[in-house]
Design a protein around this motif. Structure first.
Motif, mmCIF file in Angstrom:
data_model
loop_
_atom_site.group_PDB
_atom_site.id
_atom_site.type_symbol
_atom_site.label_atom_id
_atom_site.label_comp_id
_atom_site.label_asym_id
_atom_site.label_seq_id
_atom_site.Cartn_x
_atom_site.Cartn_y
_atom_site.Cartn_z
ATOM 1 N N LEU A 165 5.191 -4.967 1.590
ATOM 2 C CA LEU A 165 5.345 -3.422 2.271
ATOM 3 C C LEU A 165 4.328 -2.987 3.430
ATOM 4 O O LEU A 165 3.122 -3.546 3.552
ATOM 5 C CB LEU A 165 4.877 -2.546 1.063
ATOM 6 N N CYS A 166 4.999 -2.602 4.235
ATOM 7 C CA CYS A 166 4.276 -1.947 5.404
ATOM 8 C C CYS A 166 3.998 -0.473 5.273
ATOM 9 O O CYS A 166 4.858 0.114 4.934
ATOM 10 C CB CYS A 166 4.889 -2.336 6.709
ATOM 11 N N ALA A 167 2.861 0.146 5.792
ATOM 12 C CA ALA A 167 2.725 1.499 5.604
ATOM 13 C C ALA A 167 2.140 1.794 6.928
ATOM 14 O O ALA A 167 1.242 1.238 7.570
ATOM 15 C CB ALA A 167 1.800 1.987 4.355
ATOM 16 N N SER A 168 1.954 3.224 7.492
ATOM 17 C CA SER A 168 1.255 3.655 8.386
ATOM 18 C C SER A 168 0.762 4.955 8.148
ATOM 19 O O SER A 168 1.187 5.911 7.397
ATOM 20 C CB SER A 168 2.067 3.863 9.699
ATOM 21 N N SER A 169 -0.218 5.417 8.928
ATOM 22 C CA SER A 169 -0.720 6.882 8.717
ATOM 23 C C SER A 169 -1.201 7.223 10.051
ATOM 24 O O SER A 169 -1.421 6.407 10.866
ATOM 25 C CB SER A 169 -1.977 6.668 7.708
ATOM 26 N N LEU A 170 -1.726 8.626 10.069
ATOM 27 C CA LEU A 170 -1.821 9.030 11.375
ATOM 28 C C LEU A 170 -3.370 8.423 12.074
ATOM 29 O O LEU A 170 -3.242 7.840 13.069
ATOM 30 C CB LEU A 170 -1.962 10.542 11.400
ATOM 31 N N VAL A 171 -4.226 8.408 11.048
ATOM 32 C CA VAL A 171 -5.088 7.661 11.500
ATOM 33 C C VAL A 171 -5.751 6.829 10.289
ATOM 34 O O VAL A 171 -5.327 7.342 9.093
ATOM 35 C CB VAL A 171 -6.516 8.405 12.124
ATOM 36 N N GLY A 172 -6.768 5.958 10.438
ATOM 37 C CA GLY A 172 -7.047 5.200 9.114
ATOM 38 C C GLY A 172 -8.344 6.245 8.437
ATOM 39 O O GLY A 172 -8.857 7.178 9.006
ATOM 40 N N GLY A 173 -8.800 5.453 7.623
ATOM 41 C CA GLY A 173 -10.174 6.313 7.011
ATOM 42 C C GLY A 173 -9.809 7.120 5.379
ATOM 43 O O GLY A 173 -10.799 7.435 4.971
ATOM 44 N N GLY A 174 -8.575 6.994 5.422
ATOM 45 C CA GLY A 174 -8.297 7.518 3.885
ATOM 46 C C GLY A 174 -7.972 9.143 3.861
ATOM 47 O O GLY A 174 -7.568 9.817 2.779
ATOM 48 N N ASP A 175 -8.197 9.759 4.969
ATOM 49 C CA ASP A 175 -8.120 11.444 5.195
ATOM 50 C C ASP A 175 -6.464 11.591 5.287
ATOM 51 O O ASP A 175 -6.108 12.903 5.110
ATOM 52 C CB ASP A 175 -8.646 11.769 6.344
ATOM 53 N N TYR A 176 -5.854 10.667 5.382
ATOM 54 C CA TYR A 176 -4.310 10.984 5.598
ATOM 55 C C TYR A 176 -3.205 9.948 4.817
ATOM 56 O O TYR A 176 -3.656 8.881 4.624
ATOM 57 C CB TYR A 176 -4.029 10.754 7.158
ATOM 58 N N GLY A 177 -2.280 10.578 4.471
ATOM 59 C CA GLY A 177 -1.093 9.874 3.557
ATOM 60 C C GLY A 177 -0.618 8.951 4.024
ATOM 61 O O GLY A 177 -0.412 8.748 5.410
ATOM 62 N N TYR A 178 -0.107 7.867 3.170
ATOM 63 C CA TYR A 178 0.621 6.760 3.975
ATOM 64 C C TYR A 178 2.042 6.932 3.918
ATOM 65 O O TYR A 178 2.419 7.329 2.870
ATOM 66 C CB TYR A 178 0.200 5.577 3.201
ATOM 67 N N THR A 179 2.746 6.634 4.778
ATOM 68 C CA THR A 179 4.222 6.466 4.689
ATOM 69 C C THR A 179 4.432 5.089 4.737
ATOM 70 O O THR A 179 4.046 4.097 5.475
ATOM 71 C CB THR A 179 4.760 7.102 6.024
ATOM 72 N N PHE A 180 5.095 4.620 3.474
ATOM 73 C CA PHE A 180 5.533 3.417 3.344
ATOM 74 C C PHE A 180 7.055 2.897 3.778
ATOM 75 O O PHE A 180 7.840 3.776 4.025
ATOM 76 C CB PHE A 180 5.408 2.994 1.850
ATOM 77 N N GLY A 181 7.273 1.808 4.393
ATOM 78 C CA GLY A 181 8.470 1.158 4.547
ATOM 79 C C GLY A 181 9.214 0.863 3.338
ATOM 80 O O GLY A 181 8.641 0.808 2.055
ATOM 81 N N SER A 182 10.570 0.543 3.386
ATOM 82 C CA SER A 182 11.235 0.186 2.165
ATOM 83 C C SER A 182 10.813 -1.636 1.606
ATOM 84 O O SER A 182 11.245 -1.712 0.778
ATOM 85 C CB SER A 182 12.689 0.082 2.482
ATOM 86 N N GLY A 183 9.994 -2.068 2.508
ATOM 87 C CA GLY A 183 9.703 -3.412 2.210
ATOM 88 C C GLY A 183 10.538 -4.572 2.449
ATOM 89 O O GLY A 183 12.068 -4.415 2.740
ATOM 90 N N THR A 184 9.916 -5.685 2.598
ATOM 91 C CA THR A 184 10.987 -6.914 2.793
ATOM 92 C C THR A 184 10.643 -7.883 1.353
ATOM 93 O O THR A 184 9.457 -8.145 0.998
ATOM 94 C CB THR A 184 10.508 -7.716 3.945
ATOM 95 N N ARG A 185 11.598 -8.060 0.667
ATOM 96 C CA ARG A 185 11.623 -8.899 -0.416
ATOM 97 C C ARG A 185 11.710 -10.287 -0.118
ATOM 98 O O ARG A 185 12.653 -10.771 0.391
ATOM 99 C CB ARG A 185 12.660 -8.522 -1.547
ATOM 100 N N LEU A 186 10.572 -10.946 -0.342
ATOM 101 C CA LEU A 186 10.572 -12.450 0.100
ATOM 102 C C LEU A 186 10.926 -13.146 -1.117
ATOM 103 O O LEU A 186 10.091 -12.985 -2.053
ATOM 104 C CB LEU A 186 9.137 -12.801 0.906
ATOM 105 N N THR A 187 11.878 -14.292 -0.981
ATOM 106 C CA THR A 187 11.845 -15.224 -2.326
ATOM 107 C C THR A 187 11.646 -16.668 -1.636
ATOM 108 O O THR A 187 12.499 -16.977 -0.848
ATOM 109 C CB THR A 187 13.410 -15.084 -2.863
ATOM 110 N N VAL A 188 10.805 -17.323 -2.402
ATOM 111 C CA VAL A 188 10.592 -18.796 -1.728
ATOM 112 C C VAL A 188 11.170 -19.602 -2.811
ATOM 113 O O VAL A 188 10.910 -19.493 -4.098
ATOM 114 C CB VAL A 188 8.937 -19.000 -1.462
ATOM 115 N N VAL A 189 12.091 -20.501 -2.399
ATOM 116 C CA VAL A 189 12.774 -21.317 -3.369
ATOM 117 C C VAL A 189 12.595 -22.907 -3.100
ATOM 118 O O VAL A 189 11.971 -23.077 -2.132
ATOM 119 C CB VAL A 189 14.241 -21.425 -3.346
#
Lengths: 115, 109
Positions: free
Chosen positions: A91-115
Motif C-alpha cells: 500500500l502506498c499513501a500520501s499526505s499533505l506533509v509528514g509528521g502525523g498532523d494530516y490524514g493519509y490517503t491510501f491507494g488501492s494497493g498492489t497484491r503481490l504473489t510470489v510463486v
C-alpha cells in the motif's frame, strides 16, 4: 490526480525475479509512504519520503527492498530476488506533509504473489 | 512501538454501540483512525490532535486522552456499513504512523 494511484493492481511473479511497484500520489502532497499488509494482518511500515529530504528507510525488511521518488512525485518500490514471504498487499499513501498532523490517503494497493 | 488495540474483534447487531480502544506505551500528540473494508484500502476517518478532544464522522466519534496515552473510538447506533477493520495510528520515531493490529468489527442485521 484525485486520489493515490498504484500499479499494477495485481502481480504474480516467480521466486527470484525482480518486481517494480509504482505509486502516483495526490498532487501537492509532499509526504509519501509505503506500507505492507500480509493476509489478515496489520500495516507494516516500509519507507517514508518527505519532499526532497533523504527517505526514512528504517522499515525496509532487507536490502532486497529499495524505493525511490522522482521529482517529488511518483515513487517506485523495487523488490529484488523475490521470496515467497514477500507475498502481500503493498500500500502506498500520501499526505499533505509528514509528521502525523494530516490524514493519509491510501491507494488501492498492489497484491503481490510470489510463486 | 506499535499501539495496542482492543478488542481484537467485535460482533454487533445493527443499532448497537461499540467502543474500540487504542493505547500507547509512549507519549502521544496525535492519534489517527482508519477503517478498512475487506479487499479495499484503509480510509481516513479522523485525527485527534489535542488532549481530550472529541471528533466525529457520521455517528462515529473519538476521544484522545494524552495523559493516559490512549484514544477510544465510539460507534453509535451501528449500521451495516460500519463493518470492517479499524486501525489506530500514532506517529512513530520518525514522522510516519505506526498502526495498531486492528479491530475487526462485524455488524449483523
Amino acid at each position: 490526480g484525485a486520489g493515490v494511484s498504484q500499479s499494477p493492481s495485481n502481480k504474480v511473479t516467480e521466486k527470484g525475479k525482480d518486481v517494480e511497484l509504482r505509486c502516483d500520489p495526490i498532487s501537492g502532497h509532499t509526504a509519501l509512504y509505503w506500507y505492507r499488509q500480509s493476509l489478515g494482518q496489520g500495516l507494516e511500515f516500509l519507507i517514508y519520503f518527505q519532499g526532497n529530504s533523504a527517505p526514512d528507510k528504517s522499515g525496509l525488511p532487507s536490502d532486497r527492498f529499495s524505493a525511490e521518488r522522482t521529482g517529488g512525485s511518483v515513487s517506485t518500490l523495487t523488490i529484488q530476488r523475490t521470496q515467497q514471504e514477500d507475498s502481500a498487499v503493498y500500500l502506498c499513501a500520501s499526505s499533505l506533509v509528514g509528521g502525523g498532523d494530516y490524514g493519509y490517503t491510501f491507494g488501492s494497493g498492489t497484491r503481490l504473489t510470489v510463486v | 512501538q506499535q499501539p495496542v488495540q482492543s478488542p481484537q474483534a467485535v460482533i454487533l447487531r445493527e443499532g448497537e454501540d461499540a467502543v474500540i480502544n487504542c493505547s500507547s506505551s509512549k507519549a502521544l500528540y496525535s492519534v489517527h483512525w482508519y477503517r478498512q473494508k475487506h479487499g479495499e484500502a484503509p480510509v481516513f476517518l479522523m485525527i485527534l490532535l489535542k488532549g481530550g478532544e472529541q471528533k466525529g464522522h457520521e455517528k462515529i466519534s473519538a476521544s484522545f486522552n494524552e495523559k493516559k496515552q490512549q484514544s477510544s473510538l465510539y460507534l453509535t447506533a451501528s449500521q451495516l456499513s460500519y463493518s470492517g477493520t479499524y486501525f489506530c495510528g500514532t506517529p512513530g520515531a520518525g514522522n510516519m504512523l505506526t498502526f495498531g493490529g486492528g479491530t475487526r468489527l462485524m455488524v449483523k442485521p
